[in-house]
Enzyme design. Structure first.
Site, PDB file in Angstrom:
ATOM      1  N   ASP A 108       0.818  -1.227   0.000  1.00 38.56           N
ATOM      2  CA  ASP A 108       0.000   0.000   0.000  1.00 38.56           C
ATOM      3  C   ASP A 108       0.848   1.272   0.000  1.00 38.56           C
ATOM      4  O   ASP A 108       0.331   2.385   0.058  1.00 38.56           O
ATOM      5  CB  ASP A 108      -0.952   0.016   1.203  1.00 38.56           C
ATOM      6  CG  ASP A 108      -0.217  -0.041   2.534  1.00 38.56           C
ATOM      7  OD1 ASP A 108       1.032   0.033   2.532  1.00 38.56           O
ATOM      8  OD2 ASP A 108      -0.878  -0.160   3.584  1.00 38.56           O
ATOM      9  N   GLY A 109       2.176   1.112  -0.048  1.00 34.89           N
ATOM     10  CA  GLY A 109       3.057   2.277  -0.166  1.00 34.89           C
ATOM     11  C   GLY A 109       3.699   2.728   1.135  1.00 34.89           C
ATOM     12  O   GLY A 109       4.579   3.579   1.131  1.00 34.89           O
ATOM     13  N   GLU A 110       3.253   2.165   2.267  1.00 30.97           N
ATOM     14  CA  GLU A 110       3.861   2.579   3.544  1.00 30.97           C
ATOM     15  C   GLU A 110       5.283   2.035   3.647  1.00 30.97           C
ATOM     16  O   GLU A 110       5.576   0.938   3.196  1.00 30.97           O
ATOM     17  CB  GLU A 110       3.057   2.023   4.719  1.00 30.97           C
ATOM     18  CG  GLU A 110       1.805   2.800   4.996  1.00 30.97           C
ATOM     19  CD  GLU A 110       1.097   2.304   6.268  1.00 30.97           C
ATOM     20  OE1 GLU A 110       1.670   1.469   6.998  1.00 30.97           O
ATOM     21  OE2 GLU A 110      -0.033   2.750   6.499  1.00 30.97           O
TER      22      GLU A 110
ATOM     23  N   ARG B 202       9.539  24.721  -2.837  1.00 31.44           N
ATOM     24  CA  ARG B 202       8.961  25.637  -3.834  1.00 31.44           C
ATOM     25  C   ARG B 202       7.615  26.181  -3.356  1.00 31.44           C
ATOM     26  O   ARG B 202       7.175  27.217  -3.792  1.00 31.44           O
ATOM     27  CB  ARG B 202       8.764  24.905  -5.174  1.00 31.44           C
ATOM     28  CG  ARG B 202      10.048  24.802  -5.961  1.00 31.44           C
ATOM     29  CD  ARG B 202       9.899  23.945  -7.191  1.00 31.44           C
ATOM     30  NE  ARG B 202       9.704  22.548  -6.843  1.00 31.44           N
ATOM     31  CZ  ARG B 202       9.669  21.555  -7.725  1.00 31.44           C
ATOM     32  NH1 ARG B 202       9.808  21.813  -9.000  1.00 31.44           N
ATOM     33  NH2 ARG B 202       9.507  20.310  -7.330  1.00 31.44           N
ATOM     34  N   GLN B 203       7.001  25.449  -2.426  1.00 29.68           N
ATOM     35  CA  GLN B 203       5.676  25.877  -1.941  1.00 29.68           C
ATOM     36  C   GLN B 203       5.860  26.744  -0.695  1.00 29.68           C
ATOM     37  O   GLN B 203       5.495  26.368   0.406  1.00 29.68           O
ATOM     38  CB  GLN B 203       4.830  24.657  -1.659  1.00 29.68           C
ATOM     39  CG  GLN B 203       4.604  23.833  -2.922  1.00 29.68           C
ATOM     40  CD  GLN B 203       3.669  22.671  -2.697  1.00 29.68           C
ATOM     41  OE1 GLN B 203       2.633  22.816  -2.071  1.00 29.68           O
ATOM     42  NE2 GLN B 203       4.032  21.503  -3.201  1.00 29.68           N
TER      43      GLN B 203
ATOM     44  N   ASP C 284      15.561  31.501 -14.833  1.00 34.29           N
ATOM     45  CA  ASP C 284      14.690  32.504 -14.220  1.00 34.29           C
ATOM     46  C   ASP C 284      15.460  33.410 -13.271  1.00 34.29           C
ATOM     47  O   ASP C 284      16.564  33.095 -12.841  1.00 34.29           O
ATOM     48  CB  ASP C 284      13.419  31.888 -13.613  1.00 34.29           C
ATOM     49  CG  ASP C 284      13.622  31.155 -12.329  1.00 34.29           C
ATOM     50  OD1 ASP C 284      14.180  31.746 -11.400  1.00 34.29           O
ATOM     51  OD2 ASP C 284      13.202  29.990 -12.257  1.00 34.29           O
TER      52      ASP C 284
ATOM     53  N   LYS D 244      11.434  34.335 -16.490  1.00 35.37           N
ATOM     54  CA  LYS D 244      10.483  33.228 -16.700  1.00 35.37           C
ATOM     55  C   LYS D 244       9.217  33.493 -15.895  1.00 35.37           C
ATOM     56  O   LYS D 244       9.292  33.891 -14.749  1.00 35.37           O
ATOM     57  CB  LYS D 244      11.140  31.921 -16.230  1.00 35.37           C
ATOM     58  CG  LYS D 244      10.284  30.690 -16.359  1.00 35.37           C
ATOM     59  CD  LYS D 244      10.975  29.463 -15.775  1.00 35.37           C
ATOM     60  CE  LYS D 244      10.650  29.271 -14.315  1.00 35.37           C
ATOM     61  NZ  LYS D 244      11.269  28.065 -13.731  1.00 35.37           N
TER      62      LYS D 244
ATOM     63  N   ARG E 298       5.450  31.798 -14.698  1.00 31.21           N
ATOM     64  CA  ARG E 298       4.654  30.570 -14.646  1.00 31.21           C
ATOM     65  C   ARG E 298       3.202  30.948 -14.381  1.00 31.21           C
ATOM     66  O   ARG E 298       2.918  31.721 -13.468  1.00 31.21           O
ATOM     67  CB  ARG E 298       5.162  29.664 -13.520  1.00 31.21           C
ATOM     68  CG  ARG E 298       4.502  28.292 -13.487  1.00 31.21           C
ATOM     69  CD  ARG E 298       4.994  27.481 -12.291  1.00 31.21           C
ATOM     70  NE  ARG E 298       6.391  27.084 -12.394  1.00 31.21           N
ATOM     71  CZ  ARG E 298       6.820  25.995 -13.016  1.00 31.21           C
ATOM     72  NH1 ARG E 298       5.959  25.200 -13.619  1.00 31.21           N
ATOM     73  NH2 ARG E 298       8.108  25.696 -13.043  1.00 31.21           N
TER      74      ARG E 298
ATOM     75  N   ASP F 288      20.503  26.116 -12.879  1.00 36.20           N
ATOM     76  CA  ASP F 288      19.323  26.263 -12.020  1.00 36.20           C
ATOM     77  C   ASP F 288      19.532  25.379 -10.786  1.00 36.20           C
ATOM     78  O   ASP F 288      20.399  24.506 -10.793  1.00 36.20           O
ATOM     79  CB  ASP F 288      18.074  25.798 -12.789  1.00 36.20           C
ATOM     80  CG  ASP F 288      16.820  26.537 -12.356  1.00 36.20           C
ATOM     81  OD1 ASP F 288      16.826  27.140 -11.256  1.00 36.20           O
ATOM     82  OD2 ASP F 288      15.828  26.507 -13.104  1.00 36.20           O
TER      83      ASP F 288
HETATM   84  C1  R5P Z   1      11.709  26.984 -10.087  1.00 33.16           C
HETATM   85  O1  R5P Z   1      11.573  28.079  -9.600  1.00 33.16           O
HETATM   86  C2  R5P Z   1      12.966  26.172  -9.966  1.00 33.16           C
HETATM   87  O2  R5P Z   1      14.085  26.939  -9.664  1.00 33.16           O
HETATM   88  C3  R5P Z   1      13.227  25.414 -11.232  1.00 33.16           C
HETATM   89  O3  R5P Z   1      13.442  26.334 -12.262  1.00 33.16           O
HETATM   90  C4  R5P Z   1      12.048  24.564 -11.574  1.00 33.16           C
HETATM   91  O4  R5P Z   1      11.546  23.913 -10.477  1.00 33.16           O
HETATM   92  C5  R5P Z   1      12.444  23.585 -12.632  1.00 33.16           C
HETATM   93  O5  R5P Z   1      11.323  22.845 -12.954  1.00 33.16           O
HETATM   94  P1  R5P Z   1      11.107  22.300 -14.402  1.00 33.16           P
HETATM   95  O6  R5P Z   1      12.330  21.529 -14.757  1.00 33.16           O
HETATM   96  O7  R5P Z   1       9.887  21.415 -14.254  1.00 33.16           O
HETATM   97  O8  R5P Z   1      10.855  23.452 -15.289  1.00 33.16           O
END
Ligand code: R5P
Length: 292
Positions: free
Chosen positions: A35-37, A92-93, A165, A188, A190, A216
């Site tokens: 089940d993934g645990e 990122r969140q 970015d 960049k 999004r 990056d």
């Molecule tokens: C975003 O702000 C990160 O620094 C990366 O640029 C991003 O997460 C890369 O994601 P992907 O390869 O899906 O474009």
């Protein structure tokens, strides 16, 4: 007394760190139920300072539970636990970009300290803002100087270092200074609803006869770098190198990057991948030595 405990996804790195620190390595065993645990066992209870090494990819959620479990278990016998999480997911969140979104970075930070981490060491954390969410000290090391040193040997022609970015323009500058090159960062954008990316770059550069080094923190789907590569190609560039600290490289990302004209993908081993060219174990060991 120091003990290094290697989690499922970071055993090689953990062993290297233990060897360099000349301390005991304790293995962990992970069974994944249908089940993934995950069920995790460690072979020995650590005393003194325990250093848990576990990255959070592949399977961000599962490896996050694994690192939390290892911290919580080692905390029972160790006097302090240093969590080494080379790639720390969810960073990122770090904001409520759209109403109703959860700032998961903050929750992850709280979970790590609640599990018992007294210190966290990571590499090129995505968000500087998220560092403020941790109520235990966090050391954010960087693979950029070593990645740049590696690229120095690639004999790139009059290279332009390009961040896909603006977030990474500072790192691109640092990278460019090390290799003695120019740098730029693209704007960049999004779409927060669809996730669709576009580059708002009006000016075309003359890159004839010049190689481009894209840099990056991570390559996930590869779409950011693909857009940057397309832009660089439209400017008539020579070879394109794609450099990152964390090679998530989801699905066909590698193939798609090559189709977009990327000659070589270069990454560090915060996540195990065949594109790893840089070993971060010495960077992490140095950070541990500063606190132990
Ligand atoms: C975003 O702000 C990160 O620094 C990366 O640029 C991003 O997460 C890369 O994601 P992907 O390869 O899906 O474009």
């Amino acid at each position: 007394m120091l003990t290094v405990i290697g989690g499922l996804e970071s055993k090689n790195l953990a062993k290297k760190i233990a060897t360099t620190l000349d301390c005991k390595y304790v293995d962990s065993m992970t069974t994944v139920f249908p089940d993934g645990e995950s069920k995790i066992t460690i072979s020995e209870a650590p005393r003194g300072t325990a250093i848990v090494v576990q990255t959070t990819y592949p399977h961000a959620d599962a490896s996050l539970i694994r690192v939390l479990s290892l911290i919580s278990k080692t905390k029972k016998t160790a006097s302090r636990v240093i969590a080494v999480i080379p790639y720390l997911c969810y960073m990122r969140q770090d904001m409520e970009f759209l109403p109703g979104e959860i700032v998961t970075s903050r929750m992850v930070a709280k979970l790590l300290s609640a599990a018992g981490a007294s210190k966290i060491i990571t590499v090129d954390i995505h968000s500087k803002l998220a560092i403020n969410y941790f109520d235990v000290p966090i050391t954010n090391t960087s693979a950029v100087p070593k990645l740049a040193d590696y690229l120095k040997k690639s004999h790139a022609k009059r290279p332009l270092v390009m961040a896909p970015d603006l977030f990474w323009s500072k790192r691109a500058k640092e990278f460019a200074e090390i290799i003695g090159a120019e740098h730029t960062a693209l704007n960049k954008q999004r779409d927060r609803k669809t996730g669709k990316l576009k580059i708002l770059q009006k000016k075309s550069l003359d890159l004839s006869g010049r190689d481009v080094i894209l840099i990056d923190d991570m390559i996930s789907t590869g779409n950011s770098m693909i857009l940057a590569a397309q832009y660089a190609k439209s400017c008539n560039c020579g070879r394109i190198f794609a450099v990152c600290t964390h090679p998530l490289l989801v699905g066909n990302a590698e193939e798609n990057l090559r189709d977009a004209g990327v000659k070589e993908i270069i990454s560090s081993n915060t996540i195990l991948h065949k594109t790893n060219r840089i070993d971060v174990s010495d960077i992490i060991t140095q950070a541990i030595s500063l606190i132990c």
